[in-house]
Design a protein around this motif. Structure first.
Motif, short mmCIF file in Angstrom:
data_model
loop_
_atom_site.label_atom_id
_atom_site.label_comp_id
_atom_site.label_asym_id
_atom_site.label_seq_id
_atom_site.Cartn_x
_atom_site.Cartn_y
_atom_site.Cartn_z
N GLN A 103 -71.63 -39.28 -51.79
CA GLN A 103 -72.94 -39.90 -51.97
C GLN A 103 -73.17 -40.99 -50.92
OE1 GLN A 103 -72.67 -40.91 -56.16
NE2 GLN A 103 -74.03 -39.20 -56.68
N ARG A 104 -72.15 -41.80 -50.66
CA ARG A 104 -72.29 -42.84 -49.63
C ARG A 104 -72.55 -42.21 -48.26
NH1 ARG A 104 -68.18 -45.11 -52.81
NH2 ARG A 104 -66.52 -44.28 -51.47
N ALA A 105 -71.78 -41.18 -47.93
CA ALA A 105 -71.92 -40.55 -46.62
C ALA A 105 -73.26 -39.85 -46.46
CB ALA A 105 -70.78 -39.55 -46.39
N PHE A 106 -73.64 -39.05 -47.44
CA PHE A 106 -74.92 -38.33 -47.35
C PHE A 106 -76.09 -39.30 -47.34
CE2 PHE A 106 -72.64 -34.57 -49.45
CZ PHE A 106 -72.45 -33.90 -48.24
N ALA A 107 -76.02 -40.38 -48.12
CA ALA A 107 -77.11 -41.36 -48.16
C ALA A 107 -77.22 -42.10 -46.84
CB ALA A 107 -76.90 -42.34 -49.31
N ALA A 108 -76.09 -42.43 -46.23
CA ALA A 108 -76.10 -43.21 -44.98
C ALA A 108 -76.36 -42.34 -43.75
CB ALA A 108 -74.78 -43.95 -44.82
N GLU A 109 -75.80 -41.14 -43.74
CA GLU A 109 -75.82 -40.33 -42.52
C GLU A 109 -76.67 -39.07 -42.62
OE1 GLU A 109 -71.74 -39.60 -41.30
OE2 GLU A 109 -71.15 -41.47 -42.27
N GLY A 110 -77.04 -38.67 -43.82
CA GLY A 110 -77.74 -37.41 -44.00
C GLY A 110 -76.76 -36.26 -44.06
N TYR A 111 -77.26 -35.11 -44.46
CA TYR A 111 -76.39 -33.94 -44.65
C TYR A 111 -75.76 -33.49 -43.34
CZ TYR A 111 -74.83 -29.27 -45.88
OH TYR A 111 -74.07 -28.16 -46.09
N GLU A 112 -76.55 -33.40 -42.29
CA GLU A 112 -76.07 -32.83 -41.04
C GLU A 112 -74.96 -33.66 -40.41
OE1 GLU A 112 -79.34 -33.17 -41.78
OE2 GLU A 112 -79.83 -31.05 -42.08
N ARG A 113 -75.07 -34.98 -40.45
CA ARG A 113 -74.11 -35.85 -39.77
C ARG A 113 -72.88 -36.17 -40.61
NH1 ARG A 113 -77.32 -40.68 -37.88
NH2 ARG A 113 -75.23 -41.45 -37.46
N ALA A 114 -72.99 -36.13 -41.91
CA ALA A 114 -71.83 -36.39 -42.78
C ALA A 114 -70.82 -35.25 -42.62
CB ALA A 114 -72.27 -36.51 -44.23
N THR A 115 -69.55 -35.59 -42.57
CA THR A 115 -68.52 -34.56 -42.41
C THR A 115 -67.53 -34.60 -43.58
OG1 THR A 115 -66.98 -35.97 -41.19
CG2 THR A 115 -68.66 -34.79 -39.88
N ILE A 116 -66.92 -33.47 -43.82
CA ILE A 116 -65.87 -33.39 -44.84
C ILE A 116 -64.75 -34.37 -44.50
CG2 ILE A 116 -64.08 -31.90 -45.83
CD1 ILE A 116 -66.83 -31.24 -46.92
N ARG A 117 -64.40 -34.45 -43.22
CA ARG A 117 -63.33 -35.36 -42.79
C ARG A 117 -63.67 -36.82 -43.12
NH1 ARG A 117 -59.32 -33.11 -40.09
NH2 ARG A 117 -59.63 -31.30 -38.78
N SER A 118 -64.90 -37.24 -42.80
CA SER A 118 -65.26 -38.64 -43.06
C SER A 118 -65.33 -38.92 -44.56
CB SER A 118 -66.58 -39.00 -42.37
OG SER A 118 -67.67 -38.31 -42.95
N ILE A 119 -65.80 -37.97 -45.32
CA ILE A 119 -65.86 -38.13 -46.78
C ILE A 119 -64.45 -38.23 -47.34
CG2 ILE A 119 -66.50 -36.97 -48.93
CD1 ILE A 119 -68.97 -35.85 -47.28
N ALA A 120 -63.56 -37.36 -46.87
CA ALA A 120 -62.16 -37.39 -47.34
C ALA A 120 -61.50 -38.71 -46.96
CB ALA A 120 -61.39 -36.21 -46.76
N ALA A 121 -61.74 -39.18 -45.74
CA ALA A 121 -61.15 -40.45 -45.30
C ALA A 121 -61.63 -41.59 -46.19
CB ALA A 121 -61.49 -40.71 -43.84
N ASP A 122 -62.91 -41.61 -46.50
CA ASP A 122 -63.46 -42.66 -47.37
C ASP A 122 -62.83 -42.60 -48.76
OD1 ASP A 122 -65.03 -44.70 -48.43
OD2 ASP A 122 -66.80 -43.46 -48.64
N ALA A 123 -62.59 -41.40 -49.24
CA ALA A 123 -61.98 -41.23 -50.57
C ALA A 123 -60.46 -41.41 -50.54
CB ALA A 123 -62.33 -39.85 -51.13
N GLY A 124 -59.89 -41.49 -49.34
CA GLY A 124 -58.45 -41.69 -49.22
C GLY A 124 -57.63 -40.46 -49.52
N ILE A 125 -58.18 -39.30 -49.19
CA ILE A 125 -57.48 -38.04 -49.47
C ILE A 125 -57.53 -37.13 -48.25
CG2 ILE A 125 -57.95 -38.12 -51.95
CD1 ILE A 125 -60.20 -36.05 -51.39
#
Length: 188
Positions: free
Chosen positions: A19-41
């Motif tokens: 939610q943080r990534a999609f809200a800040a960056e939009g669908y196209e720019r948000a990545t699975i890697r950045s989401i995983a890094a933010d979640a610590g996994i």
């Protein structure tokens, strides 16, 4: 901690990061890697829990708008609707809405979800206030356009002076506009 509790916590952490990534960056720019890094996994865990970026986006943008039951009087209905909408955004309970609204201009599935919310939540709320009005959908569309205008300008884009306007002043002014949308004479 039981396995299912840990799984539920991991899933919630991934969802919050998405939610943080999609809200800040939009669908196209948000990545699975950045989401995983933010979640610590590890990124593979995101796929394990959600299957794909698209499925994660769907989960992250699921909204229960909870349009308040509107009063019979259009002015009271407008005031209660606007206050509930502003309270939700001011209180930070808007992550899924931010995800959806940032994506809606470029993603047909997100735009379709906004239409669905309009049809299932906004139109019935306006119909409750104006049950015999043949222009319920038009009035609901005007109410939604007013709401989205405030949300985009104040919360998503930070347009001044709207972004720093006192919330009570804003609520009064927007409620007056919404009341006008609910009561103005519309051509047949």
């Amino acid at each position: 901690m039981a396995f299912t509790e840990r799984s539920a916590r991991t899933r919630a952490e991934i969802l919050a990061a998405a939610q943080r990534a999609f809200a800040a960056e939009g669908y196209e720019r948000a990545t699975i890697r950045s989401i995983a890094a933010d979640a610590g996994i590890d990124p593979s865990m995101v796929i394990r829990y959600f299957g794909s970026k698209a499925a994660l986006y769907t989960a992250a943008s699921t909204i229960d708008l909870a349009v308040p039951v509107l009063a019979d009087d259009p002015e009271d209905a407008a005031a209660s609707y606007v206050r509930a909408m502003l309270d939700r955004w001011e209180g930070g309970r808007n992550a899924a809405e931010a995800v959806l609204l940032r994506a809606a201009p470029t993603r047909p599935d997100a735009a379709a979800r906004v239409q669905e919310i309009f049809d299932q939540e906004i139109v019935p709320a306006v119909r409750a206030v104006r049950p015999d009005d043949p222009h319920v959908r038009e009035r609901a569309a005007l109410l939604l356009s007013q709401s989205l205008g405030v949300v985009y300008c104040r919360y998503l884009l930070g347009i001044e002076p709207l972004a720093s306007m006192d919330v009570d002043t804003l609520a009064t002014l927007v409620a007056d506009a919404v009341a006008g949308h609910l009561t103005a004479a519309l051509p047949d």
